[in-house]
Design an enzyme around this catalytic site. Structure first.
Site, short mmCIF file in Angstrom:
data_model
loop_
_atom_site.label_atom_id
_atom_site.label_comp_id
_atom_site.label_asym_id
_atom_site.label_seq_id
_atom_site.Cartn_x
_atom_site.Cartn_y
_atom_site.Cartn_z
N GLY A 13 0.83 -1.21 0.00
CA GLY A 13 0.00 0.00 0.00
C GLY A 13 0.86 1.25 0.00
O GLY A 13 0.55 2.24 0.67
N ALA A 14 1.95 1.21 -0.76
CA ALA A 14 2.98 2.25 -0.68
C ALA A 14 2.82 3.37 -1.71
O ALA A 14 3.70 4.22 -1.81
CB ALA A 14 4.36 1.63 -0.82
N ARG A 16 0.78 5.84 -1.71
CA ARG A 16 0.43 7.15 -1.13
C ARG A 16 0.27 7.01 0.38
O ARG A 16 0.39 5.93 0.94
CB ARG A 16 -0.87 7.67 -1.75
CG ARG A 16 -2.05 6.73 -1.53
CD ARG A 16 -3.31 7.23 -2.21
NE ARG A 16 -4.45 6.34 -1.95
CZ ARG A 16 -5.71 6.61 -2.28
NH1 ARG A 16 -5.99 7.76 -2.88
NH2 ARG A 16 -6.67 5.76 -2.01
N VAL A 64 -2.46 -7.91 -3.10
CA VAL A 64 -1.98 -8.66 -1.94
C VAL A 64 -2.92 -9.78 -1.52
O VAL A 64 -2.54 -10.65 -0.72
CB VAL A 64 -1.70 -7.74 -0.73
CG1 VAL A 64 -0.57 -6.77 -1.04
CG2 VAL A 64 -2.96 -7.01 -0.28
N TYR A 154 -14.04 -3.30 8.59
CA TYR A 154 -12.72 -2.71 8.83
C TYR A 154 -12.27 -2.94 10.28
O TYR A 154 -11.11 -3.31 10.53
CB TYR A 154 -12.79 -1.21 8.52
CG TYR A 154 -11.49 -0.46 8.57
CD1 TYR A 154 -10.58 -0.54 7.51
CD2 TYR A 154 -11.17 0.36 9.65
CE1 TYR A 154 -9.39 0.18 7.55
CE2 TYR A 154 -9.99 1.07 9.68
CZ TYR A 154 -9.10 0.98 8.63
OH TYR A 154 -7.91 1.69 8.67
N ALA A 157 -11.31 -6.56 10.77
CA ALA A 157 -10.03 -6.84 10.12
C ALA A 157 -8.87 -6.28 10.93
O ALA A 157 -7.85 -6.95 11.12
CB ALA A 157 -10.03 -6.27 8.71
N LYS A 158 -9.01 -5.06 11.41
CA LYS A 158 -7.93 -4.43 12.16
C LYS A 158 -7.73 -5.09 13.52
O LYS A 158 -6.60 -5.18 14.02
CB LYS A 158 -8.19 -2.93 12.30
CG LYS A 158 -8.09 -2.15 11.00
CD LYS A 158 -6.75 -2.35 10.31
CE LYS A 158 -6.50 -1.38 9.18
NZ LYS A 158 -5.22 -1.63 8.49
#
Length: 253
Positions: A13-14, A16, A64, A154, A157-158
């Protein structure tokens, strides 16, 4: 293991936001960095900034959540930069909605990127870490792991990433690999700007409102998270593993 100049990091996720800031910071710390995102072209600017400053970096495109894509991406990094022994699992997406409006696809997409993605990337990279007898994995969780309206997918998942972190720390510790998580609070990125837009709130007003409830009186910036990642990746953090660091401008439960 040699100094950091011999180490290779992958940041997902690089393209931004937090991922780009983490990649830039690790490059300044002396690591070669593979910037990975869904579209390779999205990482071109970040790679250019790193190489212009004298660092080593490549852009890699991969989903991913796709095992074959992940395995190919990690092998490419090993071929072009060297064996990756540092992994920052930052890739993430939002599909916010209240439970009764949330679709199967909303749930599956978020789980696929955050949880399956971290699993696939970690499984691929640990091969190189265990062989080297040294490694660092940093997973990006969130204060939403504690619960947040409209984010059942979310938040789950986190929170899952925190359990994943602690388990990998137990399994991989004997190989010299530490595994930690960073749980950011509100950080000003394109993703949070999109959240404000979805809510119909001006982004500046959104940040001011959030800052009023944060003890340090401001929202986060990507570099705040990059600094924490730099610590976890450092040689000096070798006795820190299985931890979740809330970087949120104040205490969290």
């Amino acid at each position: 293991m040699a100094g950091t100049d011999a180490r290779v990091a992958i940041v997902t996720g690089a393209a931004r936001g937090i991922g780009a800031a983490v990649a830039a910071r690790l490059a300044r710390d002396g690591l070669a960095v593979a910037l990975l995102d869904l579209q390779e072209s999205g990482c071109a600017a970040g790679v250019e900034r790193i190489t212009a400053a004298g660092g080593r970096a490549i852009a890699v495109g991969a989903d991913v959540s796709d095992r074959a894509a992940v395995d190919a991406a990690v092998e490419r990094v090993a071929d072009e930069l060297g064996a990756p022994t540092v992994l920052v699992n930052n890739a993430g997406i939002l599909r916010d909605n209240l439970l009764f409006k949330m679709t199967d696809d909303d749930w599956d997409a978020v789980m696929g990127v955050h949880l399956r993605g971290a699993f696939l990337m970690s499984r691929a990279v640990q091969v190189f870490q265990t062989k080297a007898g040294w490694g660092r994995i940093v997973n990006l969780s969130s204060t939403s792991a504690l619960g947040n309206r409209g984010q059942a997918n979310y938040s789950a998942a986190k929170a899952g990433l925190q359990g994943f972190t602690k388990t990998l720390a137990i399994e991989l510790g004997k190989f010299g690999v530490t595994v930690n998580a960073i749980a950011p609070g509100l950080v000003a990125t394109d993703m949070t700007a999109a959240t404000a837009a979805r809510l119909g709130i001006d982004f500046e007003d959104f940040k001011k409102g959030a800052a009023a409830a944060i003890p340090v009186g401001r929202v986060g910036v990507p570099e705040d998270i990059a600094h924490a990642a730099s610590f976890f990746v450092s040689e000096g953090a070798g006795f820190v593993s299985g931890q979740v660091l809330y970087v949120a401008g104040g205490p969290k439960d």
